[in-house]
Design an enzyme around this catalytic site. Structure first.
Site, mmCIF file in Angstrom:
data_model
loop_
_atom_site.group_PDB
_atom_site.id
_atom_site.type_symbol
_atom_site.label_atom_id
_atom_site.label_comp_id
_atom_site.label_asym_id
_atom_site.label_seq_id
_atom_site.Cartn_x
_atom_site.Cartn_y
_atom_site.Cartn_z
ATOM 1 N N LYS A 36 0.823 -1.227 0.000
ATOM 2 C CA LYS A 36 0.000 0.000 0.000
ATOM 3 C C LYS A 36 0.847 1.262 0.000
ATOM 4 O O LYS A 36 0.466 2.260 -0.595
ATOM 5 C CB LYS A 36 -0.969 -0.005 1.184
ATOM 6 C CG LYS A 36 -2.046 -1.065 1.027
ATOM 7 C CD LYS A 36 -3.290 -0.780 1.807
ATOM 8 C CE LYS A 36 -4.380 -1.741 1.372
ATOM 9 N NZ LYS A 36 -5.617 -1.627 2.093
ATOM 10 N N LYS A 95 -5.076 -9.479 -6.247
ATOM 11 C CA LYS A 95 -6.273 -9.644 -5.421
ATOM 12 C C LYS A 95 -7.393 -8.699 -5.877
ATOM 13 O O LYS A 95 -7.115 -7.551 -6.242
ATOM 14 C CB LYS A 95 -5.872 -9.305 -3.977
ATOM 15 C CG LYS A 95 -6.899 -9.608 -2.933
ATOM 16 C CD LYS A 95 -6.436 -9.134 -1.556
ATOM 17 C CE LYS A 95 -6.727 -7.665 -1.355
ATOM 18 N NZ LYS A 95 -7.247 -7.298 -0.042
ATOM 19 N N LYS A 138 -10.955 -3.090 -3.466
ATOM 20 C CA LYS A 138 -11.772 -1.876 -3.619
ATOM 21 C C LYS A 138 -10.973 -0.775 -4.287
ATOM 22 O O LYS A 138 -11.518 0.078 -4.969
ATOM 23 C CB LYS A 138 -12.193 -1.343 -2.238
ATOM 24 C CG LYS A 138 -13.012 -2.277 -1.402
ATOM 25 C CD LYS A 138 -13.517 -1.522 -0.168
ATOM 26 C CE LYS A 138 -13.785 -2.449 0.987
ATOM 27 N NZ LYS A 138 -12.636 -2.632 1.879
HETATM 28 N N1 AQP Z 1 -10.027 -10.469 -2.856
HETATM 29 C C1 AQP Z 1 -10.404 -10.953 -1.685
HETATM 30 N N2 AQP Z 1 -10.675 -12.278 -1.545
HETATM 31 C C2 AQP Z 1 -11.073 -12.784 -0.354
HETATM 32 N N3 AQP Z 1 -11.223 -12.021 0.759
HETATM 33 C C3 AQP Z 1 -10.970 -10.702 0.651
HETATM 34 N N4 AQP Z 1 -11.022 -9.686 1.535
HETATM 35 C C4 AQP Z 1 -10.670 -8.533 0.936
HETATM 36 N N5 AQP Z 1 -10.373 -8.760 -0.348
HETATM 37 C C5 AQP Z 1 -10.549 -10.102 -0.562
HETATM 38 C C6 AQP Z 1 -11.430 -9.850 2.936
HETATM 39 O O1 AQP Z 1 -12.444 -8.895 3.204
HETATM 40 C C7 AQP Z 1 -12.331 -8.481 4.564
HETATM 41 C C8 AQP Z 1 -12.342 -7.002 4.666
HETATM 42 O O2 AQP Z 1 -11.260 -6.407 4.008
HETATM 43 P P1 AQP Z 1 -10.900 -4.883 4.347
HETATM 44 O O3 AQP Z 1 -12.082 -4.036 4.385
HETATM 45 O O4 AQP Z 1 -10.020 -4.837 5.521
HETATM 46 O O5 AQP Z 1 -10.133 -4.406 3.135
HETATM 47 P P2 AQP Z 1 -9.037 -4.999 2.319
HETATM 48 O O6 AQP Z 1 -8.601 -6.361 2.674
HETATM 49 O O7 AQP Z 1 -7.970 -3.989 2.274
HETATM 50 O O8 AQP Z 1 -9.943 -5.062 1.059
HETATM 51 P P3 AQP Z 1 -9.710 -4.411 -0.264
HETATM 52 O O9 AQP Z 1 -10.929 -4.564 -1.047
HETATM 53 O O10 AQP Z 1 -8.473 -4.974 -0.845
HETATM 54 O O11 AQP Z 1 -9.546 -2.891 0.035
HETATM 55 P P4 AQP Z 1 -8.385 -1.958 -0.363
HETATM 56 O O12 AQP Z 1 -8.355 -1.960 -1.838
HETATM 57 O O13 AQP Z 1 -8.786 -0.634 0.218
HETATM 58 O O14 AQP Z 1 -7.154 -2.527 0.236
HETATM 59 C C9 AQP Z 1 -11.049 -9.110 5.121
HETATM 60 O O15 AQP Z 1 -11.410 -10.255 5.856
HETATM 61 C C10 AQP Z 1 -10.298 -9.491 3.884
HETATM 62 O O16 AQP Z 1 -9.465 -10.613 4.124
#
Ligand code: AQP
Length: 359
Positions: free
Chosen positions: A116, A220, A223
């Protein structure tokens, strides 16, 4: 207490629309747990400001939207505690204490920070670097024993266990003397006889622990991916879902009949995994039905399944977000229930450390 009360804690950041990865990797797996043990599901808004401060109204709206998504997916406020993190100040207080427990070397190893912060590490916020300490505080403020998450959170959960272990060891004498420890259920030379914090178990299982981008099977689904075609958002309508699956990157070969045949075919593996998770089956079962078929046949079937599963949830989310007062009521009640658990924990933590309590 003679043993830790089983308790689930998990959360999602309100940083944008929830996507299929968040749903299959996390939220959908929380639903059955509600009938197995006490469950706490948090909208982790304090984490949502680590990369940068979002627009204030967008953060407020996203907090309500994520709450609506939890409920539309089947999280029942009568069974589970649902609240937004910033309303329970014990998270921030315990995170500060954990900033003093965790070692710089531990955090320097966190791959999510590296990803990040990218090349601009010097300009990343201290909050982004210390994020895993706040995550440990989220879990341990409730002395939660089980944390269902996607595979990307594995390293952060290992850090949570390291923090719990160091705190339990550093204050072993004090915890024993105050009589507030729990006998260590799995005695080992690395841990003392009595623990204050449980060694939380990660729950990372099933065919969808890491859903990948629809545009690149090695990345992955996320968002923050600039391409909306890379993910299926939970508020996408049927047309958008079909379009994204139709445009999803694939290779020219037919689907294999065995799971082994998905090796080195990340996009095919991802789509088969999504089908398996949505149909609550396995990759083996999906390949039994579709092995030998081309993507031109598989993609429409996947699209129909995704629409069938997601459309009722999207409708319910729309209905819930139309009434923000009701959502706020759920969050308020949840924050009160969450505080009732976390406050006594922090009172004990202050006592263990030796902070003078004059109130
Ligand atoms: N691609 C994924 N596959 C399976 N599980 C996923 N999670 C996130 N992406 C995947 C799971 O969703 C939960 C919440 O995640 P978060 O809100 O903490 O955000 P994150 O992991 O940072 O999700 P994003 O979508 O990837 O956001 P950004 O882009 O902002 O970093 C967790 O349980 C995570 O494992």
């Amino acid at each position: 207490m003679t043993e830790f009360q089983p308790r689930v804690f998990s959360g999602v950041q309100p940083t944008g629309n929830l996507h299929l990865g968040n749903y299959l990797g996390a939220v959908s797996r929380w639903v059955p747990l509600q009938d197995q043990m006490p469950t706490i599901f948090c909208v982790v808004d304090s984490h949502a400001i680590t990369a940068s401060f979002p627009n204030a109204q967008e953060l407020t709206d996203a907090t309500r939207e994520v709450t609506a998504a939890y409920m539309a997916a089947g999280i029942d406020p009568k069974k589970s505690i649902i609240f937004n993190q910033s309303q329970v100040r014990e998270h921030a207080e315990l995170a500060w204490i954990f900033n003093c427990v965790a070692r710089m070397g531990w955090l320097n190893r966190m791959t999510q920070f590296k990803e990040k912060a990218g090349k601009n590490k010097e300009n990343a916020s201290v909050g982004l670097f210390a994020y895993p300490n706040l995550m440990a505080a989220d879990i341990l403020a409730y002395r939660a024993t089980h944390v269902p998450v996607g595979d990307d959170q594995k390293q952060h959960l290992e850090l949570t266990r390291d923090i719990a272990a160091k705190f339990n060891n550093d204050f072993a004498e004090r915890i024993k003397e105050l009589g507030i420890g729990v006998p260590n259920p799995t005695p080992s030379p690395e841990l003392p006889e009595y623990l204050y914090f449980p060694m939380t178990e990660p729950m990372i299982a099933g065919p969808a622990t890491r859903i990948m981008s629809l545009r690149d099977g090695t990345k992955k689904m996320s968002k923050s991916d600039p391409s909306d075609l890379s993910r299926i958002n939970l508020n996408d309508d049927a047309d958008a879902i079909s379009k994204k699956i139709r445009k999803a990157k694939t290779d020219p070969d037919a689907l294999p009949s065995e799971v082994d045949g998905l090796k080195d075919r990340p996009e095919a593996d991802n789509l088969v995994g999504i089908y398996a998770a949505l149909s609550q089956s396995s990759k083996e079962a999906v390949l039994k039905d579709f092995g030998g078929q081309q993507f031109s046949a598989f993609k429409p079937a996947l699209s129909d399944l995704a629409v069938e599963k997601l459309a009722p949830m999207t409708d319910e989310m729309r209905r819930l977000t139309a009434d923000p007062t009701e959502i706020d009521k759920v969050l308020k009640a949840g924050a009160e229930q969450a505080s009732a658990i976390a406050e006594p924990v922090l009172k004990e933590v202050r006592k263990i450390i030796g902070f003078l309590d004059v109130r």
